[in-house]
Design a protein around this motif. Structure first.
Motif: not given
Length: 407
Positions: A255-258, A294-302
């Protein structure tokens, strides 16, 4: 073991199999909501047919490769009422097969999202049979059945076997890293990238369908993880709580990263669940929360990196979601599973790194072999005019809303 305990194990694993089977509906609707309207029927048909073909190929070939068990005996032996020690008690091996079939069938279901909208139907059917019958079972058997002495070698070299309780690597990373060469060989959808390299994203066709797919997957995932113990006595609330904490961590970070994007939020939940599979039985819940976040962040950036920098048209982002987040989960098991970080121990960081990377490499090679051969022999891609018309009308001769399309 008394009869009630035996029956309890059979019934609990059956319930787990049913929950994971329901996840395939989640895969289908996640794809339906993400692809364009002209490819929704194809998404639904692919997932169901892939499940059927996966079951057949795993029954006749794959399960024997993984576990050395075949079903070419009479029904009395299969049910555990007559001889055949391997199927006793009460045909437990049969529900185990059903449960593990739902895992195996997740491989083509994962790949389906990456190759959506431009893949021919028959070649994907051929790929499903090859992947579930041959490619997946060899790796599954090495990790979960100790075939070829892999786990003994890991324990001798690193002090602990490679730990993947519910398949961050065996299922998700393998599926995601097979999908990467499939998407590369297939190429981007028409119009996705301009001649000068400009990106032209296609918006999802339905956020509600996408959200439903995510919800179905999240619910079924608790059967996926908890019942990986494959017995009532082995099931533990720790796995359930760790799965929950990883899921919510993935949601919040995505939610934050995206920046509140609904596609990222709903896939963030799945990213957290992918990552927690490997160590869900050894993490402390706070460790699971961190791993999922960390996985949620990785998905958005990845996903952004894959689509915009690498120009890889992975429609549902299955490589970053299952491939990269699965790889993170396998390695994270060797970090947050340690007693020093609140885990139960019994894991080795080196074993987790080597095993996780080896799984990804195995999958990439398998993906290039299967999809490369199919591309050179029968061809993978729809003709340009078929792709423009859409997979629904070109392959299935009907759209998602036939009545509305009558002129």
């Amino acid at each position: 073991m008394d009869q009630s305990q035996i029956g309890g194990d059979v019934f609990s694993v059956l319930l787990g199999a049913i929950l994971v089977f329901a996840m395939h509906g989640g895969f289908a609707f996640l794809e339906v909501g993400t692809v364009r309207h002209k490819s929704q029927v194809n998404a639904l048909v692919k997932i169901l047919v892939d499940f059927a073909l996966s079951t057949i190929s795993y029954f006749f070939v794959g399960f024997a490769i993984s576990y050395g068990v075949t079903f070419f005996v009479n029904a009395a032996v299969l049910s555990g009422t007559e001889g055949g020690e391997i199927f006793l008690p009460q045909g437990f091996t049969l529900v185990k097969f059903f449960f593990l079939t739902t895992f195996a069938a997740a491989i083509p279901a994962i790949i389906s999202g990456g190759i959506a909208e431009r893949m021919r139907f028959q070649p994907q059917c051929f790929a499903t049979v090859a992947l579930v019958g041959l490619v997946y079972p060899f790796f599954e058997g090495m990790v979960w059945n100790g075939n070829f002495g892999l786990q003994s070698a890991f324990e001798a070299a690193f002090g602990a076997p490679f730990h993947d309780f519910a398949g961050s690597i065996v299922v998700h990373a393998v599926g995601g890293w097979i999908a990467l060469p499939a998407v590369i060989v297939l190429g981007a959808r028409l119009g996705r990238y301009g001649k000068a390299g400009a990106s032209h994203p296609f918006p999802p066709s339905s956020i509600p369908w996408l959200a439903l797919g995510s919800w179905l997957l999240c619910i079924g995932w608790f059967g996926f993880n908890v019942m990986s113990a494959q017995s009532v006595g082995g099931a533990t609330g720790l796995v359930a709580l760790n799965s929950l904490m990883a899921m919510v961590g993935g949601i919040v970070m995505a939610m934050f990263a995206g920046r509140n994007d609904p596609g990222f939020v709903h896939n963030g939940a799945l990213a957290g669940l992918v990552a927690v599979c490997a160590g869900s039985d050894v993490f402390h819940p706070i460790g699971a929360l961190i791993v999922g976040g960390v996985a949620g962040f990785i998905f958005v950036k990845g996903f952004t990196w894959c689509q915009e920098k690498l120009r890889i048209d992975d429609v549902l982002g299955v490589w970053p979601l299952h491939g990269i987040c699965g790889l993170w989960g396998g390695i994270a098991c060797g970090i947050f599973g340690l007693e020093a970080l609140g885990g139960l121990g019994g894991v080795s960081l080196l074993a987790q790194i080597v095993g996780s990377v080896a799984g990804a490499l195995y999958a990439v090679i398998g993906g290039f072999v299967v999809y490369g051969l199919l591309d050179r022999t029968v061809g993978l891609r729809l003709a340009e005019e078929e792709e423009m018309r859409g997979a629904d009308l070109s392959i299935h001769k009907i759209g998602a809303n036939p009545e509305a399309e009558i002129r």
